[in-house]
Design an enzyme around this catalytic site. Structure first.
Site, PDB file in Angstrom:
ATOM      1  N   GLU A  44       0.837  -1.210   0.000  1.00 13.07           N
ATOM      2  CA  GLU A  44       0.000   0.000   0.000  1.00 13.07           C
ATOM      3  C   GLU A  44       0.869   1.256   0.000  1.00 13.07           C
ATOM      4  O   GLU A  44       1.837   1.345   0.764  1.00 13.07           O
ATOM      5  CB  GLU A  44      -0.895  -0.018   1.245  1.00 13.07           C
ATOM      6  CG  GLU A  44      -2.263   0.535   1.016  1.00 13.07           C
ATOM      7  CD  GLU A  44      -3.099  -0.301   0.045  1.00 13.07           C
ATOM      8  OE1 GLU A  44      -3.307   0.180  -1.086  1.00 13.07           O
ATOM      9  OE2 GLU A  44      -3.533  -1.401   0.406  1.00 13.07           O
ATOM     10  N   HIS A  45       0.517   2.198  -0.858  1.00 17.25           N
ATOM     11  CA  HIS A  45       1.252   3.468  -1.003  1.00 17.25           C
ATOM     12  C   HIS A  45       2.676   3.239  -1.513  1.00 17.25           C
ATOM     13  O   HIS A  45       3.554   4.056  -1.270  1.00 17.25           O
ATOM     14  CB  HIS A  45       1.277   4.247   0.323  1.00 17.25           C
ATOM     15  CG  HIS A  45      -0.047   4.898   0.614  1.00 17.25           C
ATOM     16  ND1 HIS A  45      -0.417   6.100   0.049  1.00 17.25           N
ATOM     17  CD2 HIS A  45      -1.068   4.507   1.388  1.00 17.25           C
ATOM     18  CE1 HIS A  45      -1.630   6.415   0.479  1.00 17.25           C
ATOM     19  NE2 HIS A  45      -2.056   5.469   1.283  1.00 17.25           N
ATOM     20  N   THR A  46       2.892   2.141  -2.197  1.00 19.01           N
ATOM     21  CA  THR A  46       4.221   1.866  -2.752  1.00 19.01           C
ATOM     22  C   THR A  46       4.290   2.178  -4.241  1.00 19.01           C
ATOM     23  O   THR A  46       5.372   2.301  -4.797  1.00 19.01           O
ATOM     24  CB  THR A  46       4.571   0.369  -2.578  1.00 19.01           C
ATOM     25  OG1 THR A  46       3.432  -0.385  -3.012  1.00 19.01           O
ATOM     26  CG2 THR A  46       4.886   0.037  -1.132  1.00 19.01           C
ATOM     27  N   LEU A 135     -12.507  -0.083  -4.355  1.00 20.08           N
ATOM     28  CA  LEU A 135     -12.413  -1.298  -5.170  1.00 20.08           C
ATOM     29  C   LEU A 135     -12.225  -0.944  -6.647  1.00 20.08           C
ATOM     30  O   LEU A 135     -12.366  -1.778  -7.526  1.00 20.08           O
ATOM     31  CB  LEU A 135     -13.636  -2.191  -4.946  1.00 20.08           C
ATOM     32  CG  LEU A 135     -13.837  -2.608  -3.472  1.00 20.08           C
ATOM     33  CD1 LEU A 135     -15.072  -3.490  -3.314  1.00 20.08           C
ATOM     34  CD2 LEU A 135     -12.608  -3.325  -2.923  1.00 20.08           C
ATOM     35  N   SER A 136     -11.925   0.305  -6.878  1.00 20.68           N
ATOM     36  CA  SER A 136     -11.530   0.822  -8.193  1.00 20.68           C
ATOM     37  C   SER A 136     -12.603   0.710  -9.272  1.00 20.68           C
ATOM     38  O   SER A 136     -12.345   0.240 -10.384  1.00 20.68           O
ATOM     39  CB  SER A 136     -10.220   0.189  -8.665  1.00 20.68           C
ATOM     40  OG  SER A 136      -9.517   1.163  -9.392  1.00 20.68           O
ATOM     41  N   SER A 138     -13.395   3.212 -10.698  1.00 20.20           N
ATOM     42  CA  SER A 138     -12.890   4.178 -11.692  1.00 20.20           C
ATOM     43  C   SER A 138     -12.035   3.478 -12.753  1.00 20.20           C
ATOM     44  O   SER A 138     -12.262   3.668 -13.945  1.00 20.20           O
ATOM     45  CB  SER A 138     -12.127   5.315 -11.014  1.00 20.20           C
ATOM     46  OG  SER A 138     -11.051   4.829 -10.251  1.00 20.20           O
ATOM     47  N   ASP A 182      -4.015   0.150 -10.359  1.00 20.94           N
ATOM     48  CA  ASP A 182      -5.421  -0.167 -10.593  1.00 20.94           C
ATOM     49  C   ASP A 182      -5.673  -0.566 -12.039  1.00 20.94           C
ATOM     50  O   ASP A 182      -6.265  -1.602 -12.331  1.00 20.94           O
ATOM     51  CB  ASP A 182      -6.311   1.045 -10.261  1.00 20.94           C
ATOM     52  CG  ASP A 182      -6.271   1.392  -8.795  1.00 20.94           C
ATOM     53  OD1 ASP A 182      -5.601   0.668  -8.034  1.00 20.94           O
ATOM     54  OD2 ASP A 182      -6.899   2.395  -8.410  1.00 20.94           O
TER      55      ASP A 182
HETATM   56  P1  ADP Z   1     -13.291   3.976  -6.634  1.00 18.81           P
HETATM   57  O1  ADP Z   1     -12.407   3.866  -7.816  1.00 18.81           O
HETATM   58  O2  ADP Z   1     -12.639   3.609  -5.347  1.00 18.81           O
HETATM   59  O3  ADP Z   1     -14.599   3.250  -6.789  1.00 18.81           O
HETATM   60  P2  ADP Z   1     -13.293   6.736  -7.410  1.00 18.81           P
HETATM   61  O4  ADP Z   1     -13.748   7.958  -6.711  1.00 18.81           O
HETATM   62  O5  ADP Z   1     -11.895   6.649  -7.858  1.00 18.81           O
HETATM   63  O6  ADP Z   1     -13.672   5.508  -6.455  1.00 18.81           O
HETATM   64  O7  ADP Z   1     -14.205   6.477  -8.696  1.00 18.81           O
HETATM   65  C1  ADP Z   1     -15.614   6.484  -8.583  1.00 18.81           C
HETATM   66  C2  ADP Z   1     -16.207   7.299  -9.722  1.00 18.81           C
HETATM   67  O8  ADP Z   1     -16.085   6.565 -10.962  1.00 18.81           O
HETATM   68  C3  ADP Z   1     -17.678   7.551  -9.562  1.00 18.81           C
HETATM   69  O9  ADP Z   1     -17.929   8.657  -8.705  1.00 18.81           O
HETATM   70  C4  ADP Z   1     -18.088   7.830 -11.007  1.00 18.81           C
HETATM   71  O10 ADP Z   1     -17.749   9.159 -11.363  1.00 18.81           O
HETATM   72  C5  ADP Z   1     -17.188   6.875 -11.802  1.00 18.81           C
HETATM   73  N1  ADP Z   1     -17.925   5.624 -12.087  1.00 18.81           N
HETATM   74  C6  ADP Z   1     -17.727   4.406 -11.535  1.00 18.81           C
HETATM   75  N2  ADP Z   1     -18.596   3.495 -12.036  1.00 18.81           N
HETATM   76  C7  ADP Z   1     -19.391   4.154 -12.928  1.00 18.81           C
HETATM   77  C8  ADP Z   1     -20.479   3.784 -13.779  1.00 18.81           C
HETATM   78  N3  ADP Z   1     -20.938   2.537 -13.821  1.00 18.81           N
HETATM   79  N4  ADP Z   1     -21.025   4.757 -14.563  1.00 18.81           N
HETATM   80  C9  ADP Z   1     -20.542   6.008 -14.552  1.00 18.81           C
HETATM   81  N5  ADP Z   1     -19.521   6.411 -13.777  1.00 18.81           N
HETATM   82  C10 ADP Z   1     -18.945   5.514 -12.972  1.00 18.81           C
HETATM   83 MG    MG Z   2     -10.624   4.997  -8.123  1.00 17.72          MG
END
Ligand code: ADP
Ligand code: MG
Length: 401
Positions: A44-46, A135-136, A138, A182
């Site tokens: 983590e953080h690496t 859990l990514s 994004s 990720d």
């Molecule tokens: P994590 O990656 O930990 O889930 P993030 O804040 O990095 O959190 O990313 C979450 C963002 O990704 C959401 O707020 C949204 O903007 C985008 N996102 C994730 N899944 C979807 C989806 N199915 N449709 C549209 N946007 C999404």
């Molecule tokens: Mg993310």
């Protein structure tokens, strides 16, 4: 990145239903691409100082259904947000709008930076990766998007390129400071394997996780508001320490090159905070390498002990845990079938990751939920996982898990 719109989850995110919805909305048969979420087992953080991480993909996905348009518009519809965004190629130059569409738009922008040409398209996105839980979701959206656009463009790219392209979307367009982990694991993971990634060279090993254990993710359901600011200040402290080491010792380019002896010899030249942050990273890099040895030797107990040590280091040296997460780890380690538990993700809330004997996984979940509720009044969400395929593997299997 927060979105202004509210997301919803429902069964109409299932693949067949999603293809039908796309057809209904855009009058064309689409092609479906899926990318999973991920959890980091250790390391983590690496990543942002060129070190080692060991994530795996999990069985939650974002799907992207795509079909071509006759003009150059890029139209994104998110089934989760029940919202459509339509962009001209020129709109990408205006940058982010602090909206969910920044993620897929950022991917289109990043492909443009690479001078990869593609035509207009309609895309339907739908995911069941919990949002903002670490859990990514994004990276999952980014990688599903890039797979879909590349298919439309008739282009294939190697894993490394896909990962760096999507990372650039997140760093350069969305504006989130994240490492390469990720996107790399979301694209390149293989079922039943954890991935140890060298974040500098991007070399990786796929390592077997014993069949008799499961990876249980427990969402603390808290994310302390300090997280974003603290993440930034931790990175600044790490980079300041790295700069001292680079200046004082030969052969150190990234913190990843430094030993504890190097760090100790520079102790007086950096702030106590930088010293402790760097000590976490240096010891964590060595724990990841030992974790690799443990998995290769089938030593799950040794692996679990390294996770426990990693948690203590993130809590004490990196100061990135919180009381709810510490309580989840303590509860988990009291269960006889739990061989290792730690915080996962950036810190200050989010999830823990636990290695648990498969025969007792359900009992473990019941106990953790119960005791966590008693300690905090919060209902934790738990997911019993096995390492899943990444987007490239899924694509070779026809997009179906
Ligand atoms: P994590 O990656 O930990 O889930 P993030 O804040 O990095 O959190 O990313 C979450 C963002 O990704 C959401 O707020 C949204 O903007 C985008 N996102 C994730 N899944 C979807 C989806 N199915 N449709 C549209 N946007 C999404
Ligand atoms: Mg993310």
């Amino acid at each position: 990145m927060q979105s202004r719109s509210t997301a919803v989850w429902s069964m109409d995110g299932m693949d067949d239903v999603l293809l039908a919805k796309h057809q209904e909305r855009y009058g064309a048969t689409g092609k479906l691409f899926r990318a999973p979420g991920r959890v980091n087992l250790i390391g983590e953080h690496t990543d942002y100082t060129g070190g080692f991480v060991m994530p795996m993909a999990i069985g939650f996905h974002t799907s992207a259904v795509v079909s071509p348009r006759h003009d150059h518009r890029m139209v994104f519809y998110s089934q989760n947000y029940r919202e459509e965004v339509s962009l001209e190629p020129n709109d990408l130059m205006k940058g982010r709008r602090d909206h969910w569409s920044d993620y897929p738009a950022g991917v289109a922008w990043s492909l443009g930076q690479e001078e990869i040409e593609f035509g207009g398209f309609n895309m339907t996105l739908s995911g069941n990766v919990p949002l903002g839980a670490g859990l990514s979701s994004s990276a999952s959206v980014e990688v599903a998007t890039v797979m879909a656009i590349l298919n439309l463009a008739g282009k294939g790219l190697p894993l490394e390129k896909i990962a760096t392209l999507c990372r650039r979307a997140e760093n350069g367009y969305v504006g989130a400071k994240s490492g390469i982990m990720d996107q790399f694991v979301v694209a390149g993971a293989v079922a039943h394997r954890a991935m140890m990634l060298d974040c500098r060279s991007l070399e990786f090993d796929l390592l077997p996780l014993p069949e008799n254990v499961r990876v249980v993710i427990v969402n603390s359901m808290v994310k302390h508001a300090v997280a974003t600011g603290e993440y930034g200040s931790r990175r600044d402290e790490v980079e300041a320490g790295q700069e001292v080491l680079r200046h004082e010792r030969t052969g150190i380019d990234l913190l990843r090159d430094a030993t504890l002896a190097d760090l100790e010899s520079c102790r007086e030249k950096m702030s106590p905070a930088s010293f402790h942050r760097c000590r976490h990273i240096i010891t964590e890099n060595s724990r990841v390498q030992k974790a690799r040895e443990a998995l290769l030797a089938g030593d799950v107990k040794g692996f679990g002990d390294l996770m426990v040590a990693a948690h203590a280091s993130l809590r004490d040296d990196f100061a990135a845990s919180c009381s709810e997460i510490d309580s989840l780890v303590e509860i988990a380690l009291r269960h006889p079938a739990c061989v290792g538990a730690r915080i996962t993700g950036g810190g200050f809330g989010g999830c823990t990751v636990n290695i648990v004997q498969v025969s007792a996984a359900d009992n473990f979940v019941a106990m953790v939920r119960n005791e966590y509720r008693q300690a905090t009044g919060i209902d934790a969400e738990c997911f019993i996982c096995e390492p899943a395929d990444g987007a490239l593997e899924l694509a070779t299997k026809g997009g179906k898990a």
